[in-house]
Design an enzyme around this catalytic site. Structure first.
Site, PDB file in Angstrom:
ATOM      1  N   HIS A  17     -18.497  68.964  69.030  1.00  0.00           N
ATOM      2  CA  HIS A  17     -18.676  68.906  67.504  1.00  0.00           C
ATOM      3  C   HIS A  17     -17.939  67.489  67.141  1.00  0.00           C
ATOM      4  O   HIS A  17     -16.896  67.207  67.542  1.00  0.00           O
ATOM      5  CB  HIS A  17     -17.992  69.940  67.040  1.00  0.00           C
ATOM      6  CG  HIS A  17     -17.676  69.960  65.456  1.00  0.00           C
ATOM      7  ND1 HIS A  17     -16.749  69.798  64.713  1.00  0.00           N
ATOM      8  CD2 HIS A  17     -18.836  69.768  64.552  1.00  0.00           C
ATOM      9  CE1 HIS A  17     -16.986  69.901  63.439  1.00  0.00           C
ATOM     10  NE2 HIS A  17     -18.138  69.657  63.482  1.00  0.00           N
ATOM     11  N   SER A  18     -18.679  66.723  66.309  1.00  0.00           N
ATOM     12  CA  SER A  18     -18.289  65.457  65.668  1.00  0.00           C
ATOM     13  C   SER A  18     -17.448  64.641  66.748  1.00  0.00           C
ATOM     14  O   SER A  18     -18.207  63.969  67.471  1.00  0.00           O
ATOM     15  CB  SER A  18     -17.062  65.962  64.660  1.00  0.00           C
ATOM     16  OG  SER A  18     -17.022  65.081  63.744  1.00  0.00           O
ATOM     17  N   MET A  19     -16.197  64.183  66.764  1.00  0.00           N
ATOM     18  CA  MET A  19     -15.617  63.439  67.835  1.00  0.00           C
ATOM     19  C   MET A  19     -15.676  63.919  69.130  1.00  0.00           C
ATOM     20  O   MET A  19     -16.038  63.114  70.149  1.00  0.00           O
ATOM     21  CB  MET A  19     -14.190  63.186  67.446  1.00  0.00           C
ATOM     22  CG  MET A  19     -13.624  62.183  68.387  1.00  0.00           C
ATOM     23  SD  MET A  19     -11.559  62.213  68.133  1.00  0.00           S
ATOM     24  CE  MET A  19     -11.398  63.694  69.098  1.00  0.00           C
TER      25      MET A  19
END
Length: 326
Positions: free
Chosen positions: A117-119
């Protein structure tokens, strides 16, 4: 081979109650923590959270995924319950990639899938390019898997990151932990993450705060807020992306991160075209940046379908993995 230790814990979701084991793995500066679900011989899936979050971001999603798979969700260093990096060290992006390499070596996983997720998705993208033989499938949750920077900004950001780190180190003896009531800690978390529902905030706070005399303090290392000092530009990004051999799905939220965070002009189109050339799958769902935590039902079935083995005969034992002792 590094040992790791687990203790049984439970959490409750709106859909079901499912046991998770606490993951603990020694590293040279302390330990990495996280959570584990599923049997040790199950199909291996590594779960990587976003910046300033922790492994709790997967607490509502994993119970909706196949219960005979093996999910390991880590707290990155400086996040959740994991140790902070040593004094004077930077939280540079490649170090997170190295953390993943440490974890899978300790787990004795030779081939596995990743949900990032994301980073955590950006870490998954870089790891998959550096170690293409190890990664079978990748689910990128509300991220493009890479975050290129304009060449003109790279050195400005590097200078700021170095200066901020030195200033932080010089003031270390003057810095005191701020103590919050639980409600104030929750309020601060939601101000920084306006996408979070009340329940999601409570879930993240299980690992984001610890109790002290008079209230709660945040567990994360403040240094994660300092500027990253290592970047790649768009041309480097596209070259690295081309090295990914895994099956990839970009699962993007309609009202997600890229509604508020924009890449330089044309970058998103170039990255998406490169993923298309790599035959990646694109899926858009209703929801926000934390849709996998706030409303996991919106993404669980598409993730399960995507991560299913391509052949009914493909099993964990055929991946070359040893049954984990961790």
């Amino acid at each position: 081979m590094l040992p790791a230790f687990m203790s049984l814990r439970h959490f409750t979701t709106t859909t079901m109650r499912r046991a998770a084991s606490e993951f603990r793995m020694p590293v040279p500066w302390g330990e990495l923590r996280g959570q584990v679900w599923g049997p040790s011989h199950g199909r291996p899936v590594l779960c990587l959270h976003g910046w300033a979050d922790n492994s709790g971001t997967f607490n509502t999603l994993v119970p909706l995924l196949p219960n005979d798979w093996r999910f390991v969700a880590i707290d990155f260093p400086g996040h959740g319950l994991s140790s902070h990096r040593p004094d004077g060290c930077f939280y540079a992006f490649p170090f997170y990639v190295a953390d993943v390499r440490r974890v899978v070596e300790a787990l004795q996983w030779k081939r596995f899938s990743i949900i990032g997720h994301s980073m955590g998705g950006n870490v998954a993208g870089m790891f998959s390019a550096l170690y293409p033989e190890m990664v079978e499938s990748v689910v990128l949750l509300d991220t493009y898997g890479f975050l290129p920077t304009e060449v003109t900004d790279m050195f400005t950001n590097m200078r700021k990151g170095i200066n901020d780190q030195i200033q932080y180190d010089n003031m270390a003896n003057e810095r005191k932990e701020r103590v919050y009531t639980y409600e104030k800690a929750k309020e601060r978390l939601k101000v920084a993450n306006p996408y979070l529902s009340d329940q999601s905030a409570d879930i993240l706070l299980e690992r984001a705060v610890r109790e002290v005399d008079g209230g709660f303090v945040f567990t994360r290392d403040f240094r994660i807020n300092l500027k990253n000092i290592i970047y790649i530009n768009i041309d480097q990004c596209l070259h690295v992306l081309s090295q990914v051999k895994a099956k990839v799905m970009l699962l993007l939220a309609k009202d997600g991160l890229f509604k508020t965070f924009t890449l330089p002009d044309g970058y998103a189109d170039r990255i998406c075209k490169s993923w298309t050339d790599q035959k990646a799958t694109f899926v858009e769902v209703e929801g926000d940046h934390h849709v996998h935590l706030n409303n996991p039902e919106a993404v669980s079935s598409v993730i399960t379908d995507f991560l299913q083995p391509q052949s009914p005969d493909q099993t964990e034992s055929q991946s070359g993995n040893q049954t984990s002792r961790l």
